[in-house]
Motif scaffolding. Sequence first.
Motif, PDB file in Angstrom:
ATOM      1  N   GLU A  17       0.862  -1.182   0.000  1.00  0.00           N
ATOM      2  CA  GLU A  17       0.000   0.000   0.000  1.00  0.00           C
ATOM      3  C   GLU A  17       0.902   1.237   0.000  1.00  0.00           C
ATOM      4  O   GLU A  17       2.035   1.176   0.458  1.00  0.00           O
ATOM      5  CB  GLU A  17      -0.906   0.017   1.241  1.00  0.00           C
ATOM      6  CG  GLU A  17      -1.807  -1.217   1.400  1.00  0.00           C
ATOM      7  CD  GLU A  17      -2.939  -1.294   0.374  1.00  0.00           C
ATOM      8  OE1 GLU A  17      -3.100  -0.350  -0.434  1.00  0.00           O
ATOM      9  OE2 GLU A  17      -3.666  -2.315   0.389  1.00  0.00           O
ATOM     10  N   ARG A  18       0.387   2.346  -0.517  1.00  0.00           N
ATOM     11  CA  ARG A  18       1.221   3.543  -0.621  1.00  0.00           C
ATOM     12  C   ARG A  18       0.519   4.769  -0.042  1.00  0.00           C
ATOM     13  O   ARG A  18      -0.704   4.896  -0.120  1.00  0.00           O
ATOM     14  CB  ARG A  18       1.601   3.801  -2.092  1.00  0.00           C
ATOM     15  CG  ARG A  18       2.503   2.720  -2.694  1.00  0.00           C
ATOM     16  CD  ARG A  18       3.873   2.691  -2.047  1.00  0.00           C
ATOM     17  NE  ARG A  18       4.734   1.613  -2.525  1.00  0.00           N
ATOM     18  CZ  ARG A  18       5.002   0.493  -1.839  1.00  0.00           C
ATOM     19  NH1 ARG A  18       4.468   0.300  -0.637  1.00  0.00           N
ATOM     20  NH2 ARG A  18       5.807  -0.434  -2.325  1.00  0.00           N
ATOM     21  N   TRP A  19       1.314   5.669   0.500  1.00  0.00           N
ATOM     22  CA  TRP A  19       0.840   6.863   1.202  1.00  0.00           C
ATOM     23  C   TRP A  19      -0.198   7.640   0.395  1.00  0.00           C
ATOM     24  O   TRP A  19      -1.150   8.201   0.929  1.00  0.00           O
ATOM     25  CB  TRP A  19       2.055   7.739   1.499  1.00  0.00           C
ATOM     26  CG  TRP A  19       1.843   8.911   2.413  1.00  0.00           C
ATOM     27  CD1 TRP A  19       1.895  10.226   2.077  1.00  0.00           C
ATOM     28  CD2 TRP A  19       1.590   8.871   3.823  1.00  0.00           C
ATOM     29  NE1 TRP A  19       1.684  11.017   3.188  1.00  0.00           N
ATOM     30  CE2 TRP A  19       1.490  10.201   4.270  1.00  0.00           C
ATOM     31  CE3 TRP A  19       1.420   7.831   4.748  1.00  0.00           C
ATOM     32  CZ2 TRP A  19       1.231  10.536   5.603  1.00  0.00           C
ATOM     33  CZ3 TRP A  19       1.167   8.164   6.075  1.00  0.00           C
ATOM     34  CH2 TRP A  19       1.074   9.499   6.492  1.00  0.00           C
ATOM     35  N   ASP A  20      -0.013   7.703  -0.940  1.00  0.00           N
ATOM     36  CA  ASP A  20      -0.923   8.486  -1.800  1.00  0.00           C
ATOM     37  C   ASP A  20      -2.092   7.653  -2.339  1.00  0.00           C
ATOM     38  O   ASP A  20      -2.846   8.117  -3.189  1.00  0.00           O
ATOM     39  CB  ASP A  20      -0.155   9.106  -2.976  1.00  0.00           C
ATOM     40  CG  ASP A  20       0.530   8.051  -3.846  1.00  0.00           C
ATOM     41  OD1 ASP A  20       0.447   6.840  -3.514  1.00  0.00           O
ATOM     42  OD2 ASP A  20       1.144   8.428  -4.863  1.00  0.00           O
ATOM     43  N   GLY A  21      -2.236   6.403  -1.865  1.00  0.00           N
ATOM     44  CA  GLY A  21      -3.351   5.564  -2.315  1.00  0.00           C
ATOM     45  C   GLY A  21      -3.092   4.816  -3.605  1.00  0.00           C
ATOM     46  O   GLY A  21      -3.987   4.190  -4.161  1.00  0.00           O
TER      47      GLY A  21
END
Length: 270
Positions: free
Chosen positions: A131-135
């Motif tokens: 998963e990534r901070w910016d979605g």
Amino acid sequence: ANGAVPFDRCASLAADVVKRLRTSDDLIHCMMVGDTDDYQAANVVNVAILSAKIGMGLHYESAALERLVLAGLLHDLGMWLLPPGIIDKPGSLNEEEQAQVYAHPEEGRRIVAGTGESYRWLATTIAQEHERWDGSGYPCRLKGGDIAESAQIIGLADVFDALITQRPYHARVVPHQAIRGLLVQHKQAFQPRLLKTVVDQLSLYPVGTAVRLNDGHIGVVSKVNPRFPLRPVLLVRRSADGRMTGDQAPLDLSHETSTHIVEVLPATQA
């Protein structure tokens, strides 16, 4: 299922890794060389080492650091279940293969969740490390604080290791370029505080980087100064006229204000 996951062995290895990282940057140096035929095995070790190093920069206590190492060692559990042809495929994956890759965090989570309540935190970390901070990540497109910090750290370490390791589908970049890549291409994907910690811990010139100084000397970074990322400690290998210098005392650029790095060199020139 419990017998299939060597928790005890991994936990004692985790304690050893944390102990060594507290006293020396040897493990970081080995990781930065990126010289391996089995990148899948190297990846779990490298991710574990770098995750702990990030955790140290965040002032995690020993127990939390050991958990990060354990998560690093087991983060790709689901990948180990994929057919080798997918992992080693040099070309792009077809739809079915892509779907299997996207499912691997959930597969890993399922295996660990089956071992009981005490490893629930680990199951969550494994499920969320892509998963990534910016979605922009997968499988659930979680954003920001919805992603466990341990998963964010493992994910960041994983991306860095992918950059510095030769893979079937891309050439490796030197650590100096990998740091730059994180700050430029991946800066939306990771929490700014974690990116800053990576730079503080590894510096813009990570251990093992060959550099030329403004006075012409050539050296190799042997230690990082977290407070001065642009001024690491060097071992000078060649003098300005190109001769090997033999064993020299370390040169700490944080104390040498008139000397600075002007260029990063290929490792072969050091």
